[in-house]
Enzyme design. Structure first.
Site, mmCIF file in Angstrom:
data_model
loop_
_atom_site.group_PDB
_atom_site.id
_atom_site.type_symbol
_atom_site.label_atom_id
_atom_site.label_comp_id
_atom_site.label_asym_id
_atom_site.label_seq_id
_atom_site.Cartn_x
_atom_site.Cartn_y
_atom_site.Cartn_z
ATOM 1 N N THR A 75 29.447 -52.662 57.077
ATOM 2 C CA THR A 75 29.713 -54.021 57.656
ATOM 3 C C THR A 75 28.753 -54.174 58.899
ATOM 4 O O THR A 75 28.210 -55.096 59.215
ATOM 5 C CB THR A 75 31.266 -53.861 58.283
ATOM 6 O OG1 THR A 75 32.047 -53.682 57.435
ATOM 7 C CG2 THR A 75 31.439 -55.204 58.953
ATOM 8 N N SER A 97 33.720 -52.623 51.327
ATOM 9 C CA SER A 97 33.646 -53.308 49.998
ATOM 10 C C SER A 97 33.283 -54.945 50.693
ATOM 11 O O SER A 97 33.918 -55.575 51.416
ATOM 12 C CB SER A 97 35.177 -53.409 49.508
ATOM 13 O OG SER A 97 35.982 -53.535 50.534
ATOM 14 N N LYS A 146 36.028 -51.693 62.916
ATOM 15 C CA LYS A 146 34.809 -51.809 62.602
ATOM 16 C C LYS A 146 34.265 -53.596 62.740
ATOM 17 O O LYS A 146 32.837 -53.672 62.544
ATOM 18 C CB LYS A 146 34.537 -51.129 61.130
ATOM 19 C CG LYS A 146 35.423 -52.011 60.196
ATOM 20 C CD LYS A 146 34.728 -53.011 59.391
ATOM 21 C CE LYS A 146 35.696 -53.719 58.297
ATOM 22 N NZ LYS A 146 34.712 -54.848 57.549
#
Length: 334
Positions: free
Chosen positions: A245, A135, A188
């Site tokens: 990401t 997101s 991440k």
């Protein structure tokens, strides 16, 4: 649950306030910066952290944590390294049994603790949940389709939370594995720094894909060692967030890595950015945790060494490429 308090008026906190307002909730958004509070209430825009996005009228900004005392639900979105101090300040106003959804990603430096552990120590009567997944704040705030993981050990509470914040464009998928959701979100960011370096050094898409895949193996090994389930990390909060990401310079972590790969000094990069780069803060505790648990994480180790100034980018790349060959078979768990 009709009244929601959002703690943290950065880009992500503001985007989540948008989600809650669109879900029909009354939203109080606490921001540390007075200029952000003033801008949101006066112009309906967080010009400091999320410029150009008109905000819903149901969002009221405040600089007083006590204004969130009557909330039925809290979304906690301060940077991970400030989660403890922020929640401690809110503790006198928190109702017993208050649901608190942790929306920040990272391990606490020094203690090496996850945000759920920080919550348990600062608000021990709170009912915890974790929100994580692929997101970007600007996309979520504009109402673009997004799917996330909502991790909650209490199934009934998890369903209530998901039903409360879901909109047609914001879809929470339920799991009960909070550790998996936390580890995926934290690791991440470290791997995104590495992917940014690959892009900045123009090492090619093959290297980029290899790094994501081998990084996912590291994420899974560490998560399982901490008590997560591998299938959780194979979902939105792990693999999904990793792919996003590590694939776009919209990510602060990846863009920071790109600048490192292009030869810029980390101190100069961070000085030029107002927003927190979570991977820089999380790399040292990820390395410490992996060493403590005996988990092999060579990519995260290399990133932590670069961040600490112990090794150059070129030396880190050479070290990774000269590692002994090995089998890929089930090495995620070895």
């Amino acid at each position: 649950m009709r009244r929601v308090g959002v703690i943290g008026g950065g880009a992500w906190g503001t985007a989540l306030a948008q989600v809650c307002a669109r879900a029909g909730l009354s939203v109080r958004l606490w921001a540390l910066e007075p200029e952000a509070v003033e801008a949101i209430n006066a112009t309906r825009e967080n010009s400091l952290w999320l410029p150009g996005v008109p905000l819903e009228p149901e969002i009221v900004a405040t600089g007083r944590l006590s204004d969130l005392a009557d909330a039925d639900l809290i979304l906690a979105v301060p940077p991970a390294q400030h989660m403890r101090s922020t929640l401690a300040k809110f503790a006198p106003d928190a109702k017993p049994g208050l649901p608190v959804v942790l929306c920040s990603k990272g391990f606490e430096q020094g203690s090496l603790k996850m945000m759920t552990e920080v919550l348990a120590e600062t608000l021990p009567q709170a009912r915890p949940a974790v929100l994580s997944g692929p997101s970007f704040a600007a996309e979520v705030a504009r109402g673009l389709p997004t799917a996330v993981t909502l991790a909650c050990p209490d199934e009934a509470l998890g369903r209530a939370l998901a039903g409360t914040i879901a909109t047609p464009a914001f879809r929470p998928y339920l799991v009960d594995d909070m550790i998996g959701a936390e580890v995926g979100g934290a690791v991440k960011n470290v791997l995104a720094l590495a992917c940014g370096i690959v892009e900045g050094k123009a090492l090619g898409k093959s290297a980029h894909a290899a790094l994501i895949t081998r990084g996912f193996a590291e994420m899974t090994r560490l998560g399982v060692a901490l008590g997560a389930r591998a299938e959780t990390l194979a979902g939105l909060c792990g693999l999904g967030d990793l792919v996003l990401t590590c694939s776009s310079p919209m990510s602060r972590n990846m863009s920071t890595g790109m600048a490192l790969g292009q030869g810029q000094a980390l101190a100069d990069i961070l000085a030029s950015r107002a927003a927190v780069v979570e991977g820089v803060a999380s790399a040292p505790p990820v390395r410490e945790l992996a060493r403590k648990l005996g988990v092999e994480t060579p990519i995260c180790e290399a990133v932590a060494a670069i961040v600490a100034g112990e090794i150059t980018v070129d030396a880190a790349i050479e070290g990774l490429l000269s590692r002994p060959l090995r089998t890929e078979r089930s090495d995620v768990f070895n």
